[in-house]
Design an enzyme around this catalytic site. Structure first.
Site, PDB file in Angstrom:
ATOM      1  N   LYS A 118       1.330  11.031  -9.651  1.00 40.11           N
ATOM      2  CA  LYS A 118       0.031  10.896  -8.975  1.00 40.11           C
ATOM      3  C   LYS A 118      -0.973  11.915  -9.527  1.00 40.11           C
ATOM      4  CE  LYS A 118       2.273   9.200  -4.823  1.00 40.11           C
ATOM      5  NZ  LYS A 118       2.776   9.594  -3.506  1.00 40.11           N
ATOM      6  N   CYS A 141      -2.597   9.379   8.135  1.00 38.94           N
ATOM      7  CA  CYS A 141      -2.319   8.118   7.442  1.00 38.94           C
ATOM      8  C   CYS A 141      -0.812   7.877   7.391  1.00 38.94           C
ATOM      9  CB  CYS A 141      -2.941   8.117   6.040  1.00 38.94           C
ATOM     10  SG  CYS A 141      -3.028   6.459   5.294  1.00 38.94           S
ATOM     11  N   ARG A 168       0.833  -1.199   0.000  1.00 40.63           N
ATOM     12  CA  ARG A 168       0.000   0.000   0.000  1.00 40.63           C
ATOM     13  C   ARG A 168       0.876   1.262   0.000  1.00 40.63           C
ATOM     14  NH1 ARG A 168       1.035   2.208   4.284  1.00 40.63           N
ATOM     15  NH2 ARG A 168      -0.097   4.007   3.500  1.00 40.63           N
ATOM     16  N   GLY A 169       0.171   2.415  -0.138  1.00 41.23           N
ATOM     17  CA  GLY A 169       0.867   3.685  -0.317  1.00 41.23           C
ATOM     18  C   GLY A 169       0.970   3.914  -1.822  1.00 41.23           C
ATOM     19  N   ALA A 170       0.463   5.052  -2.281  1.00 41.65           N
ATOM     20  CA  ALA A 170       0.320   5.256  -3.730  1.00 41.65           C
ATOM     21  C   ALA A 170       1.636   5.081  -4.504  1.00 41.65           C
ATOM     22  CB  ALA A 170      -0.275   6.633  -3.996  1.00 41.65           C
ATOM     23  N   ASP A 181      -3.001  10.366  -3.145  1.00 39.02           N
ATOM     24  CA  ASP A 181      -3.208   9.193  -4.002  1.00 39.02           C
ATOM     25  C   ASP A 181      -3.454   9.629  -5.433  1.00 39.02           C
ATOM     26  OD1 ASP A 181      -4.057   8.322  -1.129  1.00 39.02           O
ATOM     27  OD2 ASP A 181      -3.571   6.498  -2.245  1.00 39.02           O
ATOM     28  N   SER A 206       2.112   8.201   4.626  1.00 43.66           N
ATOM     29  CA  SER A 206       2.581   8.526   3.286  1.00 43.66           C
ATOM     30  C   SER A 206       4.091   8.590   3.358  1.00 43.66           C
ATOM     31  CB  SER A 206       1.999   9.871   2.834  1.00 43.66           C
ATOM     32  OG  SER A 206       2.948  10.602   2.092  1.00 43.66           O
ATOM     33  N   LYS A 250      -6.181   9.821   1.673  1.00 47.38           N
ATOM     34  CA  LYS A 250      -6.879   8.973   2.643  1.00 47.38           C
ATOM     35  C   LYS A 250      -8.066   9.704   3.283  1.00 47.38           C
ATOM     36  CE  LYS A 250      -5.966   5.566   3.253  1.00 47.38           C
ATOM     37  NZ  LYS A 250      -6.557   4.446   2.500  1.00 47.38           N
TER      38      LYS A 250
HETATM   39  P1  RI2 Z   1       2.868   7.620  -0.455  1.00 47.52           P
HETATM   40  C1  RI2 Z   1      -1.992   5.963   0.873  1.00 47.52           C
HETATM   41  O1  RI2 Z   1      -3.098   5.229   0.436  1.00 47.52           O
HETATM   42  C2  RI2 Z   1      -2.381   7.130   1.756  1.00 47.52           C
HETATM   43  O2  RI2 Z   1      -3.613   7.735   1.384  1.00 47.52           O
HETATM   44  C3  RI2 Z   1      -1.200   8.043   1.519  1.00 47.52           C
HETATM   45  O3  RI2 Z   1      -1.431   9.376   1.927  1.00 47.52           O
HETATM   46  C4  RI2 Z   1      -1.020   7.903   0.020  1.00 47.52           C
HETATM   47  O4  RI2 Z   1      -1.248   6.511  -0.232  1.00 47.52           O
HETATM   48  C5  RI2 Z   1       0.319   8.307  -0.523  1.00 47.52           C
HETATM   49  O5  RI2 Z   1       1.343   7.530   0.041  1.00 47.52           O
HETATM   50  P2  RI2 Z   1      -3.338   3.673   0.910  1.00 47.52           P
HETATM   51  O6  RI2 Z   1      -2.576   2.803  -0.054  1.00 47.52           O
HETATM   52  O7  RI2 Z   1       2.889   7.351  -1.918  1.00 47.52           O
HETATM   53  O8  RI2 Z   1      -2.923   3.523   2.339  1.00 47.52           O
HETATM   54  O9  RI2 Z   1       3.338   9.018  -0.136  1.00 47.52           O
HETATM   55  O10 RI2 Z   1      -4.829   3.467   0.736  1.00 47.52           O
HETATM   56  O11 RI2 Z   1       3.572   6.577   0.365  1.00 47.52           O
END
Ligand code: RI2
Length: 329
Positions: free
Chosen positions: A241, A136, A25-27, A205, A138, A216
């Site tokens: 993104k 969240c 996870r994390g975009a 995201d 990120s 988030k």
């Molecule tokens: P980075 C995450 O989504 C969060 O919403 C976070 O702010 C965003 O991705 C960007 O994250 P999820 O995958 O790319 O937890 O900065 O639903 O790590």
């Protein structure tokens, strides 16, 4: 697994399943794994027909892109890799595989250095003695805070727990490991603590053409509270993104996940008359954002369209462009 007569390699199926289940996870992380999945698929291709290879890769790309709907970084990274093949004329499948794996490596390394650059640029916006709030987990925003902390600027960071999946705990642990003074708070305590906060730093995201930031669920409430308390709001976001689909009038789809992430199945079974909803992202309007920190510079959200024009061209915006190709359901 087989789609349209093509066998999808189990490693690719695993990556997609892990993205879907939020084990990956994390975009940004999702985007890097998306590119990696395409490279793996290419390497696993055993045929010799170039046209068939292209079709196979397109099938795998559509399959990978559909893992999660909101983070546009995923279709953007996959399209980046596949469009390299579409624009080249390799003489054989072997060379075509090389084009694809090179493009995937390039994307992953661009993504890694983009996060490092964002950390440097973002840290410049943090001043000595600043108290920060984040939401969240990120990686881009955690890196900004850690860099500013190493420069001796960060007083304290309030980290929201971020229900229902509690990714705030990941951010809190990462920051604390670096020696940052971290205060973990429930989501409902945002407004209560906002009066002590100078700056909000969160990730994205997706960023729409008008500068709206999709992040988030709960980010828009943080931004609202920040505006009331006159705290600045910074978004740490790589430019992949930014959503080209929004240029052609599409809205960023908001993923709604299982109710069991909010309440357990026993409670659900005991209260069948209650509807439980679990939208996992929301949109923060550009007016609530002070700046988006990208690897190409710190920009006002209203300039998002300029990044998109630079990346995907001016007019006419072609719906035939690989990055604009419609998403599978
Ligand atoms: P980075 C995450 O989504 C969060 O919403 C976070 O702010 C965003 O991705 C960007 O994250 P999820 O995958 O790319 O937890 O900065 O639903 O790590």
């Amino acid at each position: 697994m087989e789609i349209a007569g093509y066998r999808i390699p189990p490693e690719v199926v695993r990556i997609r399943e892990d993205i879907k289940a939020m084990k990956i996870r994390g975009a940004g992380n999702i985007a890097r794994h998306g590119a990696q999945a395409i490279a793996i698929a290419a390497e696993k291709y055993s045929g010799v027909d170039l046209e068939d290879f292209r079709k196979y890769l397109k099938t795998v790309a559509d399959y990978v892109k559909s893992a999660r709907p909101t983070a546009v970084s995923l279709p953007n990274s996959v399209s980046y890799v596949v469009s390299r093949l579409e624009r080249s004329t390799p003489p054989s499948v072997r060379e075509a595989i090389e084009v694809v794996t090179t493009a995937a490596r390039e994307f992953i390394s661009y993504s890694e250095s983009a996060v490092k650059l964002i950390a440097q640029l973002g840290a410049r916006r943090i001043e000595r003695g600043d108290t920060i709030m984040t939401h969240c987990h990120s990686r881009a925003s955690v890196e900004v805070i850690i860099t500013a902390h190493r420069q001796g600027k960060v007083e304290r960071v309030y980290v929201k727990e971020t229900r229902p999946m509690l990714q705030g705990l990941i951010a809190a642990a990462e920051l604390a490991r670096e020696g940052v003074e971290v205060v973990l708070i429930p989501d409902s305590a945002v407004r209560y603590y906002m009066k002590r906060v100078d700056k909000v730093v969160v990730g994205a995201d997706a960023v729409a053409a008008n500068g709206a930031v999709i992040n988030k669920i709960g980010t828009s409430l943080v931004a609202l509270a920040a505006r009331e308390a006159r705290a600045r709001v910074y978004i740490a976001s790589e430019t992949y993104k930014f959503s080209p689909y929004t240029v052609v009038g599409e809205l960023v789809p908001i993923e709604v996940r299982e109710s069991t992430e909010v309440v357990d199945s026993t409670w659900l079974a005991e209260n069948p008359e209650v509807t439980v909803l679990n939208p996992v992202f929301d949109a923060t309007p550009p007016e609530y954002v002070d700046a988006i920190i990208t690897e190409r510079g710190v920009i006002p959200p209203q300039s998002a369209i300029l990044i998109l024009i630079e990346e995907y061209g001016v007019t006419p915006v072609s719906t035939e462009h690989p990055a604009y190709s419609p998403e599978p359901e």
